[in-house]
Design a protein around this motif. Sequence first.
Motif, PDB file in Angstrom:
ATOM      1  N   LYS A   6     -17.144  36.079 -12.202  1.00  0.00           N
ATOM      2  CA  LYS A   6     -18.189  36.131 -11.173  1.00  0.00           C
ATOM      3  C   LYS A   6     -18.062  37.403 -10.365  1.00  0.00           C
ATOM      4  O   LYS A   6     -19.055  38.032 -10.030  1.00  0.00           O
ATOM      5  CB  LYS A   6     -18.087  34.910 -10.263  1.00  0.00           C
ATOM      6  CG  LYS A   6     -18.547  33.628 -10.902  1.00  0.00           C
ATOM      7  CD  LYS A   6     -18.413  32.488  -9.930  1.00  0.00           C
ATOM      8  CE  LYS A   6     -18.683  31.153 -10.595  1.00  0.00           C
ATOM      9  NZ  LYS A   6     -18.466  30.044  -9.687  1.00  0.00           N
ATOM     10  N   SER A  10     -20.766  40.262 -10.080  1.00  0.00           N
ATOM     11  CA  SER A  10     -21.232  40.661  -8.752  1.00  0.00           C
ATOM     12  C   SER A  10     -21.113  42.170  -8.572  1.00  0.00           C
ATOM     13  O   SER A  10     -22.030  42.814  -8.071  1.00  0.00           O
ATOM     14  CB  SER A  10     -20.428  39.953  -7.659  1.00  0.00           C
ATOM     15  OG  SER A  10     -20.649  38.580  -7.690  1.00  0.00           O
ATOM     16  N   CYS A  79     -22.197  33.176  -1.931  1.00  0.00           N
ATOM     17  CA  CYS A  79     -22.746  32.028  -2.664  1.00  0.00           C
ATOM     18  C   CYS A  79     -22.815  32.267  -4.166  1.00  0.00           C
ATOM     19  O   CYS A  79     -23.223  31.375  -4.919  1.00  0.00           O
ATOM     20  CB  CYS A  79     -24.152  31.711  -2.157  1.00  0.00           C
ATOM     21  SG  CYS A  79     -24.192  31.229  -0.439  1.00  0.00           S
ATOM     22  N   CYS A  80     -22.416  33.461  -4.610  1.00  0.00           N
ATOM     23  CA  CYS A  80     -22.517  33.843  -6.026  1.00  0.00           C
ATOM     24  C   CYS A  80     -23.934  33.647  -6.544  1.00  0.00           C
ATOM     25  O   CYS A  80     -24.157  33.024  -7.584  1.00  0.00           O
ATOM     26  CB  CYS A  80     -21.520  33.069  -6.874  1.00  0.00           C
ATOM     27  SG  CYS A  80     -19.904  33.820  -6.878  1.00  0.00           S
ATOM     28  N   CYS A  81     -24.907  34.188  -5.799  1.00  0.00           N
ATOM     29  CA  CYS A  81     -26.312  34.104  -6.176  1.00  0.00           C
ATOM     30  C   CYS A  81     -26.922  35.502  -6.194  1.00  0.00           C
ATOM     31  O   CYS A  81     -26.498  36.381  -5.458  1.00  0.00           O
ATOM     32  CB  CYS A  81     -27.095  33.248  -5.193  1.00  0.00           C
ATOM     33  SG  CYS A  81     -26.630  31.521  -5.204  1.00  0.00           S
ATOM     34  N   THR A  83     -30.873  37.413  -6.248  1.00  0.00           N
ATOM     35  CA  THR A  83     -32.322  37.267  -6.160  1.00  0.00           C
ATOM     36  C   THR A  83     -32.939  38.341  -7.039  1.00  0.00           C
ATOM     37  O   THR A  83     -32.576  39.515  -6.948  1.00  0.00           O
ATOM     38  CB  THR A  83     -32.807  37.424  -4.711  1.00  0.00           C
ATOM     39  OG1 THR A  83     -32.177  36.417  -3.917  1.00  0.00           O
ATOM     40  CG2 THR A  83     -34.314  37.259  -4.615  1.00  0.00           C
ATOM     41  N   THR A 114     -34.118  33.003  -6.979  1.00  0.00           N
ATOM     42  CA  THR A 114     -32.683  33.103  -6.722  1.00  0.00           C
ATOM     43  C   THR A 114     -31.953  32.339  -7.817  1.00  0.00           C
ATOM     44  O   THR A 114     -32.298  31.203  -8.125  1.00  0.00           O
ATOM     45  CB  THR A 114     -32.332  32.540  -5.330  1.00  0.00           C
ATOM     46  OG1 THR A 114     -33.057  33.298  -4.347  1.00  0.00           O
ATOM     47  CG2 THR A 114     -30.850  32.647  -5.054  1.00  0.00           C
ATOM     48  N   ILE A 115     -30.955  32.991  -8.389  1.00  0.00           N
ATOM     49  CA  ILE A 115     -30.219  32.446  -9.526  1.00  0.00           C
ATOM     50  C   ILE A 115     -28.744  32.369  -9.185  1.00  0.00           C
ATOM     51  O   ILE A 115     -28.182  33.325  -8.637  1.00  0.00           O
ATOM     52  CB  ILE A 115     -30.400  33.361 -10.755  1.00  0.00           C
ATOM     53  CG1 ILE A 115     -31.865  33.532 -11.088  1.00  0.00           C
ATOM     54  CG2 ILE A 115     -29.619  32.841 -11.949  1.00  0.00           C
ATOM     55  CD1 ILE A 115     -32.142  34.725 -11.965  1.00  0.00           C
ATOM     56  N   GLU A 116     -28.116  31.255  -9.519  1.00  0.00           N
ATOM     57  CA  GLU A 116     -26.670  31.130  -9.365  1.00  0.00           C
ATOM     58  C   GLU A 116     -25.990  31.840 -10.520  1.00  0.00           C
ATOM     59  O   GLU A 116     -26.385  31.679 -11.680  1.00  0.00           O
ATOM     60  CB  GLU A 116     -26.260  29.663  -9.330  1.00  0.00           C
ATOM     61  CG  GLU A 116     -26.725  28.945  -8.090  1.00  0.00           C
ATOM     62  CD  GLU A 116     -26.212  27.515  -8.023  1.00  0.00           C
ATOM     63  OE1 GLU A 116     -25.288  27.157  -8.798  1.00  0.00           O
ATOM     64  OE2 GLU A 116     -26.750  26.763  -7.214  1.00  0.00           O
TER      65      GLU A 116
END
Length: 141
Positions: A6, A10, A79-81, A83, A114-116
């Motif tokens: 992750k 990121s 939040c590890c999301c 957009t 928004t995507i996890e």
Amino acid sequence: MENRCKNCLSEALCDLIALQDLISNYQSKYYGQYLVEIIGGDTIPLLLITNKCAPLRLLDKTMQLETMFFRIESIDKECCCVTVTLLRAYDYEGHHTNSIVDVVRLERTTTERTIELCGIVAIQPLSPDLLKRNIIIEPKW
């Protein structure tokens, strides 16, 4: 291991956002925003690959659009999301397509999602040239 992945995703997404920002905000003393003109826009299109080794596909029912092509808008590391803006794909004849082999042009839409990142394992940047191509259909005869 999952947290490290992750973090790598990121970081990679943050790099792409930084490149997009550089392209759109770079102002030369002598040439103004010539960088935007050279590249043809402020978007680096990309695919997001899921843990099933397939491109993520998102649907916008109001625009009647299903796509796997995106532009990164922002990332929330807490939040590890991420957009993204959905990009509409066109083939040589100017029709909408979902087949990556048929895509000759991408068009930015106003739809954001928004995507996890927990379901994303890879990022595949695409050529920015896809956003500035004109589709020219020449007659056969």
